[in-house]
Write an enzyme that holds these catalytic residues in place. Sequence first.
Site, PDB file in Angstrom:
ATOM      1  N   GLU A   1     -14.727   3.721  -5.509  1.00 31.79           N
ATOM      2  CA  GLU A   1     -13.663   3.167  -4.668  1.00 31.79           C
ATOM      3  C   GLU A   1     -13.352   4.223  -3.610  1.00 31.79           C
ATOM      4  OE1 GLU A   1      -9.187   1.292  -4.531  1.00 31.79           O
ATOM      5  OE2 GLU A   1      -9.642   2.861  -5.973  1.00 31.79           O
TER       6      GLU A   1
ATOM      7  N   ASP B   1     -12.358   4.435 -10.083  1.00 30.87           N
ATOM      8  CA  ASP B   1     -11.092   4.112  -9.441  1.00 30.87           C
ATOM      9  C   ASP B   1     -10.530   5.325  -8.686  1.00 30.87           C
ATOM     10  OD1 ASP B   1      -8.785   2.258  -9.184  1.00 30.87           O
ATOM     11  OD2 ASP B   1      -7.735   3.782 -10.338  1.00 30.87           O
TER      12      ASP B   1
HETATM   13  O1  TEU Z   1      -6.588   1.476  -5.965  1.00 27.45           O
HETATM   14  C1  TEU Z   1      -6.407   2.701  -5.296  1.00 27.45           C
HETATM   15  C2  TEU Z   1      -5.976   2.516  -3.922  1.00 27.45           C
HETATM   16  O2  TEU Z   1      -6.435   3.174  -3.027  1.00 27.45           O
HETATM   17  C3  TEU Z   1      -4.822   1.612  -3.732  1.00 27.45           C
HETATM   18  O3  TEU Z   1      -3.834   2.456  -3.274  1.00 27.45           O
HETATM   19  C4  TEU Z   1      -4.904   0.514  -2.774  1.00 27.45           C
HETATM   20  O4  TEU Z   1      -4.907   1.023  -1.487  1.00 27.45           O
HETATM   21  C5  TEU Z   1      -3.679  -0.348  -3.018  1.00 27.45           C
HETATM   22  O5  TEU Z   1      -3.934  -1.076  -4.193  1.00 27.45           O
HETATM   23  C6  TEU Z   1      -3.340  -1.283  -1.909  1.00 27.45           C
HETATM   24  O6  TEU Z   1      -2.167  -1.993  -2.236  1.00 27.45           O
HETATM   25  C7  TEU Z   1      -6.980   1.504  -7.303  1.00 27.45           C
HETATM   26  C8  TEU Z   1      -7.033   0.112  -7.868  1.00 27.45           C
HETATM   27  O7  TEU Z   1      -8.016  -0.632  -7.191  1.00 27.45           O
HETATM   28  C9  TEU Z   1      -5.682  -0.512  -7.789  1.00 27.45           C
HETATM   29  O8  TEU Z   1      -5.685  -1.825  -8.248  1.00 27.45           O
HETATM   30  C10 TEU Z   1      -4.750   0.338  -8.642  1.00 27.45           C
HETATM   31  O9  TEU Z   1      -3.436  -0.141  -8.519  1.00 27.45           O
HETATM   32  C11 TEU Z   1      -4.788   1.811  -8.222  1.00 27.45           C
HETATM   33  O10 TEU Z   1      -6.113   2.294  -8.094  1.00 27.45           O
HETATM   34  C12 TEU Z   1      -4.141   2.673  -9.268  1.00 27.45           C
HETATM   35  O11 TEU Z   1      -4.956   2.766 -10.399  1.00 27.45           O
END
Ligand code: TEU
Length: 561
Positions: free
Chosen positions: A290, A230
């Site tokens: 990610e 993540d």
């Molecule tokens: O997402 C990281 C991320 O880059 C997010 O800022 C994304 O751009 C955002 O969800 C858009 O609205 C990860 C996870 O996939 C996300 O679900 C989490 O909320 C986040 O990390 C924090 O752990």
Amino acid sequence: MRKNLYVALLLSLVAITCPFISAQKNSVDAEGHEWWQHAVFYELYPRSFADSNNDGVGDLNGITSKMKYLHELGVDAIWITPCYPSPQVDFGYDVADYENIDPMYGTLADFDHMVAEGKKQNVRIILDYVINHTSDQHKWFLASKSSKTSAYRNWYVWHDPKPGNQPPNNWISEFGGSAWKFDPATGQYYYHYFYAEQPDLNWNNPAVEKAMFDVTRWWYKRGVSGFRLDAVDTLFEDPDLRDNPVQPGTTKFGDPNTEHKYNQKLPGVHEVLQNLRRVADEHNAVLIGETWTKNIDELKEYYGGKNKELQMPMDFMFTRVDKLDPAEFRRQIAAADSSGGWPTYVISNHDIPRSYNRYGDGAHNDDIAKLMGAFYLTLRGTPIMYYGEEIGMENNDPKRKEDVKDPEGRTGWPKEIGRDGERTPMQWSDAANGGFSTHQPWLPVPASTKTHNVATESKDPNSVLEFYRKVLALRHSSPVLLDGNYTPLNEDDANVMSYLRTYKGKSVLVALNMSTSPQKPTFKLPNSASNLKSLAATPGASSTGTEVSLPALGVFIAEVQ
Ligand code: TEU
């Protein structure tokens, strides 16, 4: 006697270790392809996939009960978004204990049962590794917060206020407001890239690295085949805490726009990921990133070149082509293909609106869902599906602020409505709540559940689901689709996206009409081949010699003869 004892000991050792070994066997085939290069991955949101105890929230036993469905669909590995104990502020992305299961999802015994069932059905388990931050309820943070002299103080990022008790700098949280929260008890601010309930771990502290790497070892020993990492971009911060450059305009939350120059993609990230990879390699495990990159050079860095880093950094640039635009897709694929790494394609996830809505035009959404499936499931690389995509599930966005569950949507309403819409329960049948639960689910299913669900679509040979099944079966049985090179065809065609996949002298042609008018492209085939034998096609798509007839949004996949 003693010899027998040794044999018995040896046998029991094999029995104990075998389940873990077999979870990660067959890692490389005779030609050197790793298991994850031939696998189809499937992301599922455990709150919404299957609810075994009918409490309105999905659970691990629910996932276990659907393992056969997943296997028969053509899924080889599932990535489960966080299912660890969590206050659920960010629906699991605020982890309070990395080595347990949230009671709402079940127990560690349920987890072991799920792994065992996965093994039977040849479905591997990938967990979500929330590496940048913990929950503010994690015991490490509670200890860190307890005093400035706590042994855990340096596990998180604490700084003194600026004069006037102001935050240390201008960094803005991804979810709105300052990225710093003041702790009156100890008189310092702590840093949180995401919600205040998600304090950032201090990756400069070797104790953090050791504890977090041990978490992965713990799960590997339990039979996990890898992790989705993540928010890797955000692990490190500028030690001098320089202000980020301010840009014109404001965010959806009303904060000034800033370039995340000093708190994103700092070089330390790559060192940590390379170290993490060494641990993964001891277990034949895969690391999926990610990785929100803005260009192919950034993506290349995540592969690591000679320094092995992530096997599967997700190519999100592909998801940014939010329209059926062959030219733009060609550019993206060529870039990913030239990266030197094995591409990883996704068209949707739990943070972005569903592909059904992003690509759909409102009139031909099912055709477009089939077309997009045929597209990214036949590219060179590993696809990661998102649950429900195979049935043409649509976003079900909240209409009123009071219905929003995602805090991001509550803070940002109405400019930012949050991510609830793409996280609704899986639609299993046309029963109430999509057959997901007899209890009212945590998020509502859309009206289209009546037609777009697993049971109904399984009976209709022309459904999105049956088309996905066909393409997935073809992909698994075709060495050309699994391993072949990618060669774009008819690159000037503004309507039809077409390419060849070629392996050991055999080729498969994929032709996708991305327009809403019929098209009749002809192709110059390799070795003067003159015939195309259909392998999968949508109704009305056919070929005569090297000419292909494609109805609006039609798909034609064929063996070159
Ligand atoms: O997402 C990281 C991320 O880059 C997010 O800022 C994304 O751009 C955002 O969800 C858009 O609205 C990860 C996870 O996939 C996300 O679900 C989490 O909320 C986040 O990390 C924090 O752990």
